[in-house]
Write an enzyme that holds these catalytic residues in place. Structure first.
Site, PDB file in Angstrom:
ATOM      1  N   ARG A  15       0.699  -1.050   0.070  1.00 50.50           N
ATOM      2  CA  ARG A  15      -0.013  -0.006   0.076  1.00 50.50           C
ATOM      3  C   ARG A  15       0.822   1.115  -0.010  1.00 50.50           C
ATOM      4  NH1 ARG A  15      -0.481   4.766   2.461  1.00 50.50           N
ATOM      5  NH2 ARG A  15      -0.042   3.766   4.496  1.00 50.50           N
ATOM      6  N   ASP A  16       1.628   1.391   1.161  1.00 56.02           N
ATOM      7  CA  ASP A  16       2.340   2.840   1.325  1.00 56.02           C
ATOM      8  C   ASP A  16       3.438   2.524   0.079  1.00 56.02           C
ATOM      9  OD1 ASP A  16       3.038   5.098   2.217  1.00 56.02           O
ATOM     10  OD2 ASP A  16       3.644   4.588   4.175  1.00 56.02           O
ATOM     11  N   HIS A 207       5.893   4.589  12.715  1.00 54.28           N
ATOM     12  CA  HIS A 207       5.643   4.540  11.037  1.00 54.28           C
ATOM     13  C   HIS A 207       6.833   5.624  10.705  1.00 54.28           C
ATOM     14  CE1 HIS A 207       3.288   4.254   7.328  1.00 54.28           C
ATOM     15  NE2 HIS A 207       3.931   5.226   7.096  1.00 54.28           N
ATOM     16  N   HIS A 209       9.542   7.211   7.984  1.00 53.88           N
ATOM     17  CA  HIS A 209       9.871   7.291   6.514  1.00 53.88           C
ATOM     18  C   HIS A 209      11.457   7.609   6.841  1.00 53.88           C
ATOM     19  CE1 HIS A 209       6.451   6.873   3.938  1.00 53.88           C
ATOM     20  NE2 HIS A 209       5.948   7.100   5.190  1.00 53.88           N
ATOM     21  N   CYS A 240       4.530   9.253  -0.084  1.00 52.85           N
ATOM     22  CA  CYS A 240       3.231   9.647   0.242  1.00 52.85           C
ATOM     23  C   CYS A 240       3.028  10.648  -1.142  1.00 52.85           C
ATOM     24  CB  CYS A 240       2.789  10.265   1.218  1.00 52.85           C
ATOM     25  SG  CYS A 240       1.428  11.002   1.218  1.00 52.85           S
ATOM     26  N   ASN A 249       9.445   4.146   3.481  1.00 52.42           N
ATOM     27  CA  ASN A 249       9.362   3.799   4.874  1.00 52.42           C
ATOM     28  C   ASN A 249      10.643   3.189   5.091  1.00 52.42           C
ATOM     29  OD1 ASN A 249       6.167   3.558   4.455  1.00 52.42           O
ATOM     30  ND2 ASN A 249       6.457   3.527   6.724  1.00 52.42           N
TER      31      ASN A 249
HETATM   32  C1  LIG Z   1     -10.581  11.161   1.313  1.00 56.20           C
HETATM   33  C2  LIG Z   1     -11.139  11.378  -0.084  1.00 56.20           C
HETATM   34  C3  LIG Z   1     -11.553  10.502  -0.737  1.00 56.20           C
HETATM   35  C4  LIG Z   1     -11.884  12.681  -0.033  1.00 56.20           C
HETATM   36  O1  LIG Z   1     -12.116  13.533  -1.382  1.00 56.20           O
HETATM   37  P1  LIG Z   1     -13.210  14.270  -1.745  1.00 56.20           P
HETATM   38  O2  LIG Z   1     -12.967  14.964  -2.864  1.00 56.20           O
HETATM   39  O3  LIG Z   1     -13.190  15.606  -0.664  1.00 56.20           O
HETATM   40  O4  LIG Z   1     -14.349  13.531  -1.293  1.00 56.20           O
HETATM   41  P2  LIG Z   1     -16.024  13.602  -1.607  1.00 56.20           P
HETATM   42  O5  LIG Z   1     -16.615  13.004  -0.742  1.00 56.20           O
HETATM   43  O6  LIG Z   1     -16.343  15.040  -2.126  1.00 56.20           O
HETATM   44  O7  LIG Z   1     -16.008  12.976  -3.143  1.00 56.20           O
HETATM   45  C5  LIG Z   1     -15.691  13.277  -4.416  1.00 56.20           C
HETATM   46  C6  LIG Z   1     -15.160  12.163  -5.352  1.00 56.20           C
HETATM   47  O8  LIG Z   1     -14.592  11.131  -4.966  1.00 56.20           O
HETATM   48  C7  LIG Z   1     -15.361   9.754  -4.764  1.00 56.20           C
HETATM   49  N1  LIG Z   1     -14.904   9.359  -3.502  1.00 56.20           N
HETATM   50  C8  LIG Z   1     -15.105   9.657  -2.216  1.00 56.20           C
HETATM   51  N2  LIG Z   1     -14.501   8.754  -1.423  1.00 56.20           N
HETATM   52  C9  LIG Z   1     -14.114   7.436  -1.970  1.00 56.20           C
HETATM   53  C10 LIG Z   1     -13.624   6.581  -1.668  1.00 56.20           C
HETATM   54  N3  LIG Z   1     -13.182   6.147  -0.457  1.00 56.20           N
HETATM   55  N4  LIG Z   1     -13.288   5.555  -2.540  1.00 56.20           N
HETATM   56  C11 LIG Z   1     -13.462   6.068  -4.113  1.00 56.20           C
HETATM   57  N5  LIG Z   1     -14.087   7.079  -4.311  1.00 56.20           N
HETATM   58  C12 LIG Z   1     -14.462   7.954  -3.361  1.00 56.20           C
HETATM   59  C13 LIG Z   1     -16.885  10.220  -4.673  1.00 56.20           C
HETATM   60  O9  LIG Z   1     -17.727   9.279  -4.997  1.00 56.20           O
HETATM   61  C14 LIG Z   1     -16.731  11.422  -5.743  1.00 56.20           C
HETATM   62  O10 LIG Z   1     -16.574  11.021  -6.953  1.00 56.20           O
HETATM   63  P3  LIG Z   1     -17.046  11.686  -8.381  1.00 56.20           P
HETATM   64  O11 LIG Z   1     -18.729  11.863  -7.893  1.00 56.20           O
HETATM   65  O12 LIG Z   1     -16.309  12.868  -8.054  1.00 56.20           O
HETATM   66  O13 LIG Z   1     -16.764  10.819  -9.346  1.00 56.20           O
HETATM   67  C15 LIG Z   1      -9.617  11.913  -0.951  1.00 56.20           C
HETATM   68  O14 LIG Z   1      -9.297  13.227  -0.763  1.00 56.20           O
HETATM   69  C16 LIG Z   1      -8.928  10.786  -1.203  1.00 56.20           C
HETATM   70  O15 LIG Z   1      -8.956   9.728  -1.861  1.00 56.20           O
HETATM   71  N6  LIG Z   1      -7.568  10.950  -0.850  1.00 56.20           N
HETATM   72  C17 LIG Z   1      -6.432  10.178  -0.951  1.00 56.20           C
HETATM   73  C18 LIG Z   1      -5.558  10.175   0.486  1.00 56.20           C
HETATM   74  C19 LIG Z   1      -4.552   8.827   0.223  1.00 56.20           C
HETATM   75  O16 LIG Z   1      -4.899   7.846  -0.139  1.00 56.20           O
HETATM   76  N7  LIG Z   1      -3.331   9.452   0.660  1.00 56.20           N
HETATM   77  C20 LIG Z   1      -2.191   8.572   0.761  1.00 56.20           C
HETATM   78  C21 LIG Z   1      -2.417   7.516   2.017  1.00 56.20           C
HETATM   79  S1  LIG Z   1      -1.999   8.294   3.542  1.00 56.20           S
HETATM   80  C22 LIG Z   1      -0.362   8.279   3.850  1.00 56.20           C
HETATM   81  O17 LIG Z   1       0.084   7.807   3.012  1.00 56.20           O
HETATM   82  C23 LIG Z   1      -0.083   8.590   5.146  1.00 56.20           C
HETATM   83  C24 LIG Z   1       0.242   7.223   5.931  1.00 56.20           C
HETATM   84  C25 LIG Z   1      -0.981   6.563   6.424  1.00 56.20           C
HETATM   85  O18 LIG Z   1       1.044   6.264   5.351  1.00 56.20           O
HETATM   86  C26 LIG Z   1       1.055   7.485   7.082  1.00 56.20           C
HETATM   87  C27 LIG Z   1       1.947   8.574   7.033  1.00 56.20           C
HETATM   88  O19 LIG Z   1       3.250   8.283   6.649  1.00 56.20           O
HETATM   89  O20 LIG Z   1       1.886   9.765   7.278  1.00 56.20           O
END
Ligand SMILES: CC(C)(COP(=O)([O-])OP(=O)([O-])OC[C@H]1O[C@@H](n2cnc3c(N)ncnc32)[C@H](O)[C@@H]1OP(=O)([O-])[O-])[C@@H](O)C(=O)NCCC(=O)NCCSC(=O)C[C@@](C)(O)CC(=O)[O-]
Length: 302
Positions: A15-16, A207, A209, A240, A249
């Protein structure tokens, strides 16, 4: 504090590690990686995320990957779910654990999940409730606990604040993440201390990096505080999409080498783990980003 005699590693490579790859990695390759990790003895694997495919296209094959894994008993397969829409899709694929992911920094919260910290907690609350009602474990990832790519240094008070909110909504376990790898040992210790205001040591993981080469030192520093659960990424894969320049990581191979050298058990077969890292690195056309893997592969080659 005595150093733990056994450590649990969650490999977040599928995933990450892969979420930021620009070229699509086929589901079959991701599944092949998960299989090799489980064969190497990993008991916890973070497989994919149920996020918007417009935001993170690499994770769009979440269902194909989750449903293609030949699961082994006793292994915890985790997935990220930022909201109810993500949870409802994920639950059909029977994850053992879901991860909600918040940030100690407001700016990163906006960039990563398009909402404030307070709004993110409002979104997570029904997800946590639904997961717990379904008997699915819940982990809370806390990003930017020492530094943020947009706000700079993040104070421990911000970490304590987020940990408190996670606790209030019923998140059982939190991960202290140094998202951009700027932390050094005392700083990550302070982030863990802040988290300890709300969670016991058994419900906290690290966690880290490795952007500045500090992740192994940070792992050791928090291990010495009694933390015994860490997220690591095979071959040091990752970064990320919303933290430009941040590397992967800490490599699982490097952590396993260090822990085994300290007499700490992980249940992981380092040779098989190196094979898993070589498999995905070969596919990506680069060398594993792990000093231990590089050394062991060179030794094998004679
Ligand atoms: C959170 C949202 C969805 C909000 O995104 P948004 O635009 O605010 O959401 P929305 O509710 O307004 O919906 C907009 C569109 O997204 C769709 N949608 C809404 N939710 C979903 C869902 N769950 N799955 C699939 N589709 C989704 C929804 O259906 C709609 O589709 P449209 O009508 O435009 O076709 C968006 O900002 C997003 O997907 N962000 C991605 C975040 C991400 O994956 N980041 C990387 C992981 S975090 C990380 O790596 C850190 C970590 C964990 O490792 C720890 C660290 O190191 O810090």
């Amino acid at each position: 504090m005595t150093i733990p005699s056994r450590v649990k590693l969650v490999d977040v490579g599928p995933r990450d590690g892969l979420q930021n790859e620009k070229s699509p990695v086929p589901a079959a390759v991701k599944i092949g990686l998960v299989h090799r990790l489980q064969d190497a003895g990993l008991t916890n694997i973070e497989v994919t995320s149920y996020v918007s495919p417009k935001w993170v296209p690499q994770m769009a094959d979440n269902h194909e990957v989750m449903s293609g894994i030949a699961r082994q008993g006793g292994i915890v397969y985790s997935v990220l779910t930022p909201n109810l829409k993500g949870f409802e899709a994920a639950v059909l694929d029977r994850p053992d654990e879901i991860v909600v992911f918040g940030s100690a920094s407001e700016a990163f919260s906006q960039k990563n999940i398009n909402c404030s910290i307070a709004e993110s907690i409002e979104r997570f609350a029904p997800v946590v409730e639904a997961a717990r009602a379904a008997g699915i474990a819940v982990r809370g990832a806390m990003s930017c606990t020492v530094g943020c790519p947009y706000e700079g240094e993040v104070a421990p008070e911000r970490v304590a604040y987020l940990a408190g909110l996670m606790k209030q909504i019923g998140v059982q376990h939190v991960g202290v993440a140094d998202t951009i790898g700027v932390g050094t040992p005392r700083k990550v210790q302070r982030a863990v201390e802040a988290t300890l205001q709300h969670y016991g040591i058994d419900d906290i993981s690290g966690h880290f990096h490795d952007t500045y080469g500090q992740a192994l030192a940070n792992t050791l520093a928090t291990l010495e505080m009694g933390v015994w659960q860490f997220d690591t990424s095979v071959a040091g894969l990752g970064g990320c999409p919303y933290a430009k320049g941040a590397t992967g990581n800490v490599a699982t191979e490097d952590v396993v080498y260090m822990l085994h050298g300290m007499g700490i058990e992980t249940g992981i077969d380092l040779d098989k783990l190196v094979d898993a890292g070589a498999y995905i690195s070969d596919f990506l056309g680069r060398k594993p980003n792990s000093r231990a893997a590089t050394a062991l592969l060179a030794k094998r080659a004679g």
